[in-house]
Design an enzyme around this catalytic site. Structure first.
Site, PDB file in Angstrom:
ATOM      1  N   GLU B 265       9.714 -40.313 -75.015  1.00 17.82           N
ATOM      2  CA  GLU B 265       9.864 -40.253 -76.774  1.00 17.82           C
ATOM      3  C   GLU B 265       8.616 -40.663 -77.407  1.00 17.82           C
ATOM      4  O   GLU B 265       8.107 -40.253 -78.219  1.00 17.82           O
ATOM      5  CB  GLU B 265      11.003 -41.283 -77.351  1.00 17.82           C
ATOM      6  CG  GLU B 265      12.518 -40.669 -76.835  1.00 17.82           C
ATOM      7  CD  GLU B 265      12.793 -39.322 -77.026  1.00 17.82           C
ATOM      8  OE1 GLU B 265      12.246 -38.756 -78.069  1.00 17.82           O
ATOM      9  OE2 GLU B 265      13.453 -38.800 -76.240  1.00 17.82           O
ATOM     10  N   HIS B 268       6.354 -37.345 -77.577  1.00 15.72           N
ATOM     11  CA  HIS B 268       6.658 -37.003 -78.979  1.00 15.72           C
ATOM     12  C   HIS B 268       6.109 -37.532 -79.945  1.00 15.72           C
ATOM     13  O   HIS B 268       5.556 -36.912 -80.921  1.00 15.72           O
ATOM     14  CB  HIS B 268       8.193 -36.831 -78.977  1.00 15.72           C
ATOM     15  CG  HIS B 268       8.800 -35.807 -77.981  1.00 15.72           C
ATOM     16  ND1 HIS B 268       8.532 -34.471 -78.215  1.00 15.72           N
ATOM     17  CD2 HIS B 268      10.000 -36.025 -77.344  1.00 15.72           C
ATOM     18  CE1 HIS B 268       9.487 -33.840 -77.467  1.00 15.72           C
ATOM     19  NE2 HIS B 268      10.263 -34.680 -76.775  1.00 15.72           N
TER      20      HIS B 268
END
Lengths: 499, 499
Positions: B265, B268
């Site tokens: 994550e 991202h």
């Protein structure tokens, strides 16, 4: 459902969607938004707040509200909607008298004032804030000249936060309290004091969070209808009885702060979680009287939380979760919870001297609005009153008149509600013990939920339907008085301090 | 600013305020909302989503968008706004062809389908979901018949998530990969395996949270422009480059899951935090190509995070924060990070077999849209392919075809982007090493931020401005190919498994 009510209901639902996102944006900014994301959230907040205000004050909504106040419509409404249309009619009649350009100037000035207050507090320099405070006072008077022409300004302000409580009523109970409390406080402060320094140490914030959850569950906070989070200052934020959120702040060097904040905010939250579900979505679905609301948080925090018996059934569990507390016996622990000290900061004060902090602010607000004392003279007045009531003088304005943000956004008349809450608590305690017997015994037996149920049924269930005076009348069947609170203080602290 | 642009900009700002609160409501529902508060939040979400769709598809906005696409207006726009008006024109031309009543029926069916999928998964019974899946397939085809009449349905779906990547292109690289990877995987799976059971134990979730923060900071995630939270499944949610949020899930019995989710994550998030600030507020201010986005999360998670050298500078610190790891040497730890196993659940698969999970889904989606295989026959097809590619057969549909939610809301064509991301990564790794030298050396020297900066400058900065094929072309100066990924796998795992 009449066609008019149907239209009103659709409009109200829309307003509720708007206030939900405004509330959520603010929740997020206080608990989550990272530093650089703040401007983006604030811009969206401004957008929806402006839209909300336009919708709320629109002719269309006002007409609907007026129609529903007509007897043939009004009589068909449930109590929650009756309350709603009555309240909105009254508020809209006033709010629609405020010229739009004045409202915008006030909003802008308020933002500047809050910024100046932050700067002044950081610099411990009142002169930075003084002109803004002067402006807030002027704008407040001007606004009330539009909405409540000819009425006493300070009484009107008091009514904004605690409807029906004017300064005549408040003066009476505050005087009553002061008369008894000043000598008691002086006696306590000159008696031998416990040694706080033994609590110096490191208290793991993650462990404190676990203690918070234990305390909240124990009191009766529902985690199905609520959550906890962190913020700079603890607060409670309710979206509806099904979603009530409490925040806390965890200090590594202080195990008491987060525990008592948890109990305090838990009290606010349990109130909101237990309002009659039939009121959900109406303006009565939470309590809009700040004194009554505060009475519940303070009842849990002080009347229950600072009672030795509260801890008997759970102190072992608390020690398991926060092993740093194993060094201290329950007696040492509870002694520190009831340590009365003259101190400068209201939000950190014990339950006795806390009253003095509010009395001082109440008298200064009267000086502002009744005696027209200019802002520049307020720090001297502040310091003089701290010397008079608590025998101490702040070293600077940051720990003096600049400590609270309330005046920076024009929330004059709010402070007294804190003390009203405590005064109500004295009366609630009497009424509760008449119904259920000794609070000491109930707590010692680990049956605090019985107390919560009593508060739910007698106070929380009604949301805003009952005015503060009605709450007192229904629950206590007595006139408002500070005597019960005084009796509580005298009983409790005579024993603790062996006076 | 031309008058037309001024109007457009005001309208776009309004749309952005709406999408911000829709995003915030969803963020809150995933991370915070208590069980009983969910319905209230969802109702407000529906209200604003409907309003947003009406504003977005209004004649007024469409006219503004068309005007700004006229050459004399278009040429005056910055690249971000050019991208925005181009994209909106294209999308609106399509979206406005969808009849309102069809859209509403699809939305209702989608909600029912998601509910049925949850029920089916809990009961491990595909038959509960089958009729809804059939409906999702039909509605999807119907929608594309409105928006893209005469075009190949599956190609159009692929283009929704990774513009410019049709099945001809994807077939080519997936085939290339499969040919090399199938034999490699079989070799690995029959080689001696490490003993995972040594990692059995308790790993304090609070300590795991501290490790997450360490990893994110180390990679270059900015906590001034981002926060972490918890949710059932990890995800990244960006409000703008100034506010990008990652979530995680902490398992007491597994120290790896939250660490690799954090790195994934974080990848991202670092993407979104480093888009050109000039694009903020335009439709190009995050990356709308799922494959490119996924390439960045997977680059950090796999190419960097599963590299032994990534951990050399920080393994001691990780052990300090999560003392349960002190039992394991860096070699034992990293060995487990690169443990290749045939397993059923895609989201828990290692980087090698993960590819097989996607190939299977890609082939099944083609069976649905090209060969018109009915929903009822899909579980058999699923199980057959798992047997063929991984040599295992799910015990039930919950660990088989029901495991992913993508098809339940009609997100057909999404799965291939995960594997495209990995294929891009092979190519990015080659390009990066050509520019900066050996990734092993950079990581071992603790200079991962150099890599982050290279990704920022070459990929993140452009947001959505460059189509996936352009990204590959600019960064790698090569045609898309699976060879680099294959080479990476072969090099790495030949050594690890001594093939």
């Amino acid at each position: 459902m009449s066609p008019a009510f149907e239209k009103f209901k659709a409009y109200l639902d829309k307003l509720n969607h708007y206030s939900r996102v405004i509330n959520l944006l603010s929740w997020d900014m206080y608990t989550t938004t990272p530093k650089l994301g703040f401007d983006g959230m604030a811009a969206t907040d401004t957008y929806f707040s402006t839209e909300y205000f336009a919708l709320y004050t629109s002719d269309e909504f006002y007409e609907l509200v007026k129609t529903l106040n007509e007897p043939e419509e009004y009589e068909q409404l449930t109590p929650g909607y009756q309350f709603t249309v009555r309240k909105y009619k009254k508020n809209l009649e006033k709010d629609r008298k405020i010229p739009k350009d004045f409202y915008e100037r006030f909003t802008a000035a308020r933002n500047e004032s809050q910024r100046a207050w932050t700067e002044a507090k950081n610099a411990a320099d009142f002169s930075i804030f003084a002109p803004h405070l002067e402006k807030m006072i002027e704008y407040t008077k001007q606004q009330l000249a539009y909405t409540d022409p000819g009425k006493d300004v300070y009484d009107t302000l008091l009514g904004l936060y605690e409807e029906g409580m004017d300064s005549t009523t408040i003066d009476k109970v505050f005087e009553e309290l002061k008369e008894g409390l000043l000598p008691l406080t002086r006696k306590i402060l000159s008696a031998p004091q416990p040694d706080s320094s033994i609590f110096k140490g490191y208290y793991d914030p993650d462990a404190q969070k676990k203690v918070e959850k234990l305390l909240l569950s124990y009191m009766g906070f529902s985690f199905d209808a609520g959550v906890t989070a962190e913020s700079e200052h603890p607060f409670t934020d309710g979206f509806s009885r099904y979603d009530v959120r409490v925040t806390n702040h965890f200090y590594e060097d202080n195990p008491f702060s987060s525990m008592f904040s948890a109990i305090h905010e838990g009290g606010h939250a349990i109130f909101e979680q237990n309002v009659d579900p039939a009121l959900t979505g109406t303006a009565a679905d939470d309590c809009c009287y700040m004194g009554v609301h505060e009475s519940q948080s303070r009842f849990y925090e002080n009347i229950l939380g600072r009672n030795r018996n509260f801890w008997i059934p759970i102190y072992n569990k608390v020690q398991e979760l926060l092993p740093e507390l194993k060094r201290f016996s329950l007696d040492e622990f509870i002694r520190e919870c009831n340590h009365i000290q003259a101190s400068f900061i209201r939000t950190e004060a014990d339950e006795v001297t806390y009253c003095m902090h509010i009395l001082i602010r109440y008298e200064i607000e009267q000086a502002i609005f009744r005696d027209h004392v200019p802002a520049s003279e307020l720090p001297a007045l502040w310091n003089q009153k701290y010397q008079e009531y608590l025998g101490i003088t702040p070293a600077n304005d940051a720990e003096g008149i600049l400590q609270d943000m309330h005046w920076s956004d024009g929330s004059f008349g709010y402070f007294p509600t804190y003390l009203l809450g405590s005064i109500y608590d004295g009366m609630f305690l009497e009424a509760l013990e008449k119904d259920l017997g000794s609070v000491d015994d109930i707590l010692a037996a680990g049956e605090i939920r019985k107390i919560t149920r009593w508060l739910n049924e007698n106070i929380h269930w009604y949301g805003s339907l009952r005015l503060p005076k009605e709450v007192i009348e229904k629950v206590c069947q007595k006139e408002l008085s500070a005597k019960p609170l005084l009796n509580y203080f005298e009983d409790k602290y005579s024993k603790i301090y062996q006076l």
